[in-house]
Design a protein around this motif. Structure first.
Motif, short mmCIF file in Angstrom:
data_model
loop_
_atom_site.label_atom_id
_atom_site.label_comp_id
_atom_site.label_asym_id
_atom_site.label_seq_id
_atom_site.Cartn_x
_atom_site.Cartn_y
_atom_site.Cartn_z
N VAL A 1 6.80 -5.92 5.16
CA VAL A 1 6.50 -4.54 4.78
C VAL A 1 5.21 -4.55 3.96
CG1 VAL A 1 7.27 -2.59 3.38
CG2 VAL A 1 8.92 -3.87 4.74
N PHE A 2 4.28 -3.73 4.35
CA PHE A 2 3.04 -3.55 3.61
C PHE A 2 2.89 -2.09 3.20
CE2 PHE A 2 -1.61 -2.59 3.72
CZ PHE A 2 -1.98 -3.33 2.61
N PHE B 1 0.87 -1.18 0.00
CA PHE B 1 0.00 0.00 0.00
C PHE B 1 0.90 1.22 0.00
CE2 PHE B 1 -2.24 3.41 2.17
CZ PHE B 1 -3.50 3.37 1.59
N ILE B 2 0.76 2.07 -1.02
CA ILE B 2 1.57 3.28 -1.11
C ILE B 2 0.68 4.51 -0.95
CG2 ILE B 2 3.11 4.68 -2.54
CD1 ILE B 2 4.05 2.16 -3.92
N PRO B 3 0.71 5.14 0.23
CA PRO B 3 0.01 6.41 0.38
C PRO B 3 0.92 7.55 -0.10
CG PRO B 3 0.88 5.73 2.50
CD PRO B 3 1.25 4.66 1.51
N CYS B 4 0.36 8.43 -0.92
CA CYS B 4 1.11 9.57 -1.47
C CYS B 4 0.81 10.81 -0.65
CB CYS B 4 0.73 9.79 -2.93
SG CYS B 4 1.08 8.40 -4.01
N PHE B 5 1.76 11.20 0.19
CA PHE B 5 1.57 12.37 1.05
C PHE B 5 2.07 13.64 0.36
CE2 PHE B 5 1.71 8.90 4.14
CZ PHE B 5 0.55 9.16 4.84
N ASP C 1 7.68 18.53 0.23
CA ASP C 1 8.24 18.66 1.57
C ASP C 1 7.14 18.84 2.62
OD1 ASP C 1 10.13 18.81 3.54
OD2 ASP C 1 10.60 20.92 3.20
N CYS C 2 6.30 17.85 2.77
CA CYS C 2 5.19 17.91 3.72
C CYS C 2 5.56 17.17 5.00
CB CYS C 2 3.93 17.28 3.11
SG CYS C 2 4.09 15.51 2.81
N ARG C 3 4.76 17.37 6.01
CA ARG C 3 4.94 16.67 7.28
C ARG C 3 4.07 15.41 7.26
NH1 ARG C 3 6.85 17.43 12.36
NH2 ARG C 3 5.59 16.68 14.10
N VAL C 4 4.70 14.25 7.33
CA VAL C 4 3.99 12.98 7.35
C VAL C 4 3.30 12.86 8.71
CG1 VAL C 4 4.29 10.46 7.29
CG2 VAL C 4 5.59 11.92 5.73
N PRO C 5 2.05 12.39 8.74
CA PRO C 5 1.33 12.27 10.00
C PRO C 5 2.13 11.47 11.04
CG PRO C 5 -0.15 11.89 8.18
CD PRO C 5 1.23 11.99 7.60
N GLU C 6 2.02 11.91 12.28
CA GLU C 6 2.78 11.34 13.39
C GLU C 6 2.65 9.82 13.48
OE1 GLU C 6 5.42 11.46 16.53
OE2 GLU C 6 4.79 13.15 15.31
N ARG C 7 1.44 9.33 13.36
CA ARG C 7 1.21 7.89 13.48
C ARG C 7 2.02 7.09 12.45
NH1 ARG C 7 -4.65 4.95 13.26
NH2 ARG C 7 -3.91 2.83 13.60
N ILE C 8 2.13 7.62 11.25
CA ILE C 8 2.92 6.96 10.19
C ILE C 8 4.40 7.10 10.50
CG2 ILE C 8 3.46 6.92 7.73
CD1 ILE C 8 0.59 6.10 8.25
N ARG C 9 4.83 8.31 10.86
CA ARG C 9 6.26 8.56 11.15
C ARG C 9 6.77 7.69 12.28
NH1 ARG C 9 5.29 14.11 11.60
NH2 ARG C 9 5.98 13.95 13.75
N GLN C 10 5.93 7.42 13.27
CA GLN C 10 6.36 6.63 14.43
C GLN C 10 6.62 5.17 14.08
OE1 GLN C 10 3.21 7.15 17.28
NE2 GLN C 10 4.19 8.94 18.20
N LEU D 1 -7.59 2.02 6.88
CA LEU D 1 -7.81 0.62 6.53
C LEU D 1 -6.48 -0.09 6.27
CD1 LEU D 1 -9.59 -1.78 5.90
CD2 LEU D 1 -9.86 -0.89 3.57
N ALA D 2 -5.56 0.57 5.60
CA ALA D 2 -4.24 -0.02 5.33
C ALA D 2 -3.49 -0.29 6.62
CB ALA D 2 -3.43 0.89 4.42
N LEU D 3 -3.58 0.61 7.59
CA LEU D 3 -2.93 0.39 8.89
C LEU D 3 -3.53 -0.83 9.59
CD1 LEU D 3 -2.57 4.08 10.11
CD2 LEU D 3 -0.70 2.50 9.53
N ASP D 4 -4.84 -1.01 9.47
CA ASP D 4 -5.48 -2.20 10.04
C ASP D 4 -4.98 -3.47 9.34
OD1 ASP D 4 -6.94 -0.70 11.85
OD2 ASP D 4 -8.77 -0.69 10.63
N CYS D 5 -4.87 -3.42 8.02
CA CYS D 5 -4.36 -4.57 7.27
C CYS D 5 -2.92 -4.87 7.67
CB CYS D 5 -4.43 -4.30 5.77
SG CYS D 5 -6.11 -4.25 5.10
#
Length: 186
Positions: free
Chosen positions: A133-134, A99-103, A142-151, A120-124
Motif C-alpha cells: 500500500v502506498f 502518500f495521502i491525497p486529501c479529497f 462527501d465528495c466524489r473521488v476521481p474514477e481512476r482512484i476509485r477503481q 506522480l504518486a500513481l506513477d510511484c
C-alpha cells in the motif's frame, strides 16, 4: 554536492553542538567521545497532498500523524525559502512510504499542483510490489473521488467522525509497515 562536501557541512553544523536531521531519515549527532553517529528514525514517511482551500485539514492531519510518531511531509511545514519547490515536492513524494491525497468538493474540481502530485504518486505506486500500500486516499467531505482512484484503491472518510477515519489511516500504515519489515528480513 559531493559526499565529502556533505560530510563537512554536517560536521560543521554539529560542531555547534546541534544534531543534524536528514528529513524523515534520521539524525547525525556527536557522542561524548566526539564520534559522529547516525540514528535512523525508522518512522514511516507520509506525504500529505491537498488543495490550498483544505490547508487547515491538511495541517490537522500533519499534526496528528506527527503525534503518532510518523514523519509526515507537508509543503507548508517542510519547504524552505529559496528551495526549488517543484523538485523538492517530487523528491518528497518519490521517497515517501505513503502518500495521502486529501479529497474534497473543492480539490476534485481544481487544476494544478494537487492533481500533478496525485499523478506522480500513481506513477510511484506502479513501481511498487502489487501487495504494498502506498496510496491512502482520504475524503474530507462527501465528495466524489476521481474514477481512476476509485477503481484501484479504497478511500478513508475523515468525516463525519474524524477520529474513526484517522484511526483507520493509522491502522493501514501500521499493518503495511509491519508487512514491509517482515518482507525485508533475509
Amino acid at each position: 554536492m559531493t559526499i565529502d562536501e556533505l560530510a563537512r557541512l554536517i560536521r560543521g553544523a554539529m560542531s555547534r553542538s546541534h544534531p543534524v536531521e536528514i528529513d524523515g531519515l534520521g539524525t547525525f549527532s556527536i557522542d561524548d567521545a566526539g564520534e559522529v553517529f547516525f540514528s535512523h528514525h525508522g518512522r514511516a514517511r507520509v506525504f500529505i497532498s491537498y488543495a490550498r482551500e483544505d490547508s487547515a485539514a491538511a495541517v490537522r492531519l500533519f499534526k496528528a500523524l506527527e503525534k503518532q510518531g510518523y514523519a509526515p511531509w507537508l509543503d507548508r511545514r517542510k519547504l524552505l525559502p529559496g528551495q526549488d519547490w517543484p523538485r523538492r515536492i517530487d523528491d518528497a513524494i518519490a521517497s515517501s512510504d505513503f502518500f495521502i491525497p486529501c479529497f474534497s468538493k473543492r480539490s476534485v474540481r481544481k487544476r494544478g499542483a494537487f492533481q500533478a502530485e496525485i499523478r506522480l504518486a500513481l506513477d510511484c505506486a506502479r513501481r511498487m510490489p502489487l501487495d504494498e500500500v502506498f496510496l491512502i486516499p482520504v475524503r474530507l467531505d462527501d465528495c466524489r473521488v476521481p474514477e481512476r482512484i476509485r477503481q484501484e484503491t479504497q478511500f478513508v472518510d475523515l468525516f463525519p467522525d474524524w477520529s474513526a477515519g484517522f484511526g483507520r489511516v493509522v491502522e493501514i500504515i501500521e499493518k503495511q509497515s509491519a508487512c514491509r519489515l517482515i518482507n525485508e528480513k533475509p
